[in-house]
Enzyme design. Structure first.
Site, PDB file in Angstrom:
ATOM      1  N   LYS A  64      32.277  25.114  48.924  1.00  0.00           N
ATOM      2  CA  LYS A  64      31.890  26.566  48.229  1.00  0.00           C
ATOM      3  C   LYS A  64      30.496  26.273  48.647  1.00  0.00           C
ATOM      4  O   LYS A  64      30.166  24.837  49.211  1.00  0.00           O
ATOM      5  CB  LYS A  64      32.235  26.427  46.824  1.00  0.00           C
ATOM      6  CG  LYS A  64      32.092  27.964  46.811  1.00  0.00           C
ATOM      7  CD  LYS A  64      32.943  28.742  46.736  1.00  0.00           C
ATOM      8  CE  LYS A  64      32.694  29.905  46.192  1.00  0.00           C
ATOM      9  NZ  LYS A  64      34.037  30.897  46.086  1.00  0.00           N
ATOM     10  N   GLY A 102      32.663  45.295  39.253  1.00  0.00           N
ATOM     11  CA  GLY A 102      32.596  45.158  40.688  1.00  0.00           C
ATOM     12  C   GLY A 102      33.584  45.486  41.304  1.00  0.00           C
ATOM     13  O   GLY A 102      34.697  46.383  41.011  1.00  0.00           O
ATOM     14  N   VAL A 142      36.191  43.784  42.331  1.00  0.00           N
ATOM     15  CA  VAL A 142      37.737  43.084  42.340  1.00  0.00           C
ATOM     16  C   VAL A 142      38.337  44.136  40.755  1.00  0.00           C
ATOM     17  O   VAL A 142      38.971  44.484  40.197  1.00  0.00           O
ATOM     18  CB  VAL A 142      37.324  41.691  41.838  1.00  0.00           C
ATOM     19  CG1 VAL A 142      39.107  41.586  41.088  1.00  0.00           C
ATOM     20  CG2 VAL A 142      37.446  41.399  42.844  1.00  0.00           C
TER      21      VAL A 142
END
Length: 352
Positions: free
Chosen positions: A78, A183, A185
């Site tokens: 990440k 948002g 998702v």
């Protein structure tokens, strides 16, 4: 870093600084046991650099687990870009970030995450091939582009499985779901649920965004700080992580927690607390794997090692409910919390 509670024998931590563009970033590689580490880039204004490091460490570990249990031949990584208070993001910054990814020689494959768009990834792609989640040309397959819809679809399938497992219902009609975060998702999930006849309560820090979606779907809204205490069948967290802690768990009024936010548990012990309360929790890195499945399959297909049609991706996403069921059955058989069962499965898969 070595004493950070989120450090988990990570293989490599790269600190990036490009003075000309203002880029400050951290790239955390947790594991490459199964293949190159893969995980999105988060663009966020952190309280301090220590918070950014903790986020990178936690998120990269989660990606190792997510990719392993999704059956992908990829490890976990990440990146976080430390944004200023104004979220300034010039093109030069993303180009410099692409240079940093390229210098890792394929150990890390990036994509979009919170605060990063497909257009940003297109800029990164000018400097490195180790990127996915790119914009699609007109008529081009959507595999490997915006991962949000694939994430929403996987959460929807997993949430339905949770309702079946815990409530014994094969239909979402009349099931009350409190959705935190509207948002990309969260809104996609809410639309799936509304189509199935679920009763929805929505909340977002952007109240206007939640209100617009509620008007579209015939749902109710509450303030963002009230959504976790709404009496409901399912609480679905789809915003930022670490929201499930001793205080919030005590105030929950639901039977199921199933949502797409990463790192929902503040600590592993909070999973034990959910288990003690009899709340069925869908491990986040299992239920929200649809997005990484999409972008990872596209990346892996470039050398012909896997097929990357929409059908291929959806077939992989369709396995999410079965993986969750395996975790829940294991949890009930052992008495251990779902997070501990899932973590043990993932660690075995990555050789730890």
């Amino acid at each position: 870093m070595w004493n950070n509670p989120a450090f988990d024998d990570h293989e490599k931590i790269t600190l990036v600084h490009d003075r000309a563009s203002g880029l400050r970033a951290i790239i955390a590689i947790h594991s490459t046991h199964l293949g190159p580490s893969a995980g999105g880039t988060r663009f966020w204004h952190y309280a301090d650099s220590a918070a950014a490091l903790t986020d990178a460490l936690r998120l990269s570990q989660g990606m190792s687990y997510k990719n392993a249990l999704a059956g992908l031949p990829m490890g976990g990584g990440k990146a976080v870009i430390l944004a200023d208070a104004n979220r300034t993001k010039p093109e030069e910054m993303m180009l410099a970030f692409g240079d940093a990814v390229e210098k890792l020689g394929g150990e890390y494959v990036t994509a979009e995450d919170v605060g990063i768009t497909e257009a940003d990834m297109d800029i990164v792609h000018r400097r490195t091939a180790h990127v996915t989640g790119l914009s699609a040309e007109e008529g081009e397959s959507k595999v490997g582009t915006d991962p949000g819809p694939f994430t929403s679809h996987g959460i929807y399938l997993g949430l339905k499985q949770a309702v079946k497992h815990k409530l014994g219902k094969d239909s979402m009609a009349g099931v009350h779901v409190a959705v935190q975060g509207t948002g990309s998702v969260g809104s996609g999930l809410a639309r799936y649920l509304a189509e199935d006849g679920a009763v929805l309560t929505l909340a977002d820090v952007d109240q206007a965004r939640a209100a617009r979606l509620a008007d579209e779907l015939g749902a109710k809204t509450v303030n963002a700080d009230a959504i976790m205490t709404v009496p409901c069948d399912v609480f679905s967290p789809n915003a930022l992580g670490a929201i499930l802690n001793a205080d919030t768990i005590a105030r929950l009024d639901c039977a199921v927690i199933a949502g797409g936010a990463n790192n929902q548990l503040a600590t592993a012990g909070d999973g034990d607390a959910l288990n003690a309360r009899g709340i069925l929790w869908a491990p986040d890195y299992v239920i929200n794997a649809g997005g990484i499945i999409s972008v990872a399959v596209e990346y892996l297909s470039r050398d012909g090692s896997v097929s990357a049609t929409i059908d291929d991706v959806n077939a992989r996403i369709a396995q999410i409910p079965d993986r969750l069921e395996q975790i829940w059955v294991g949890s009930e058989a052992s008495g251990e919390a779902a997070n501990r069962v899932a973590d043990a499965m993932a660690r075995r898969a990555i050789g730890r």
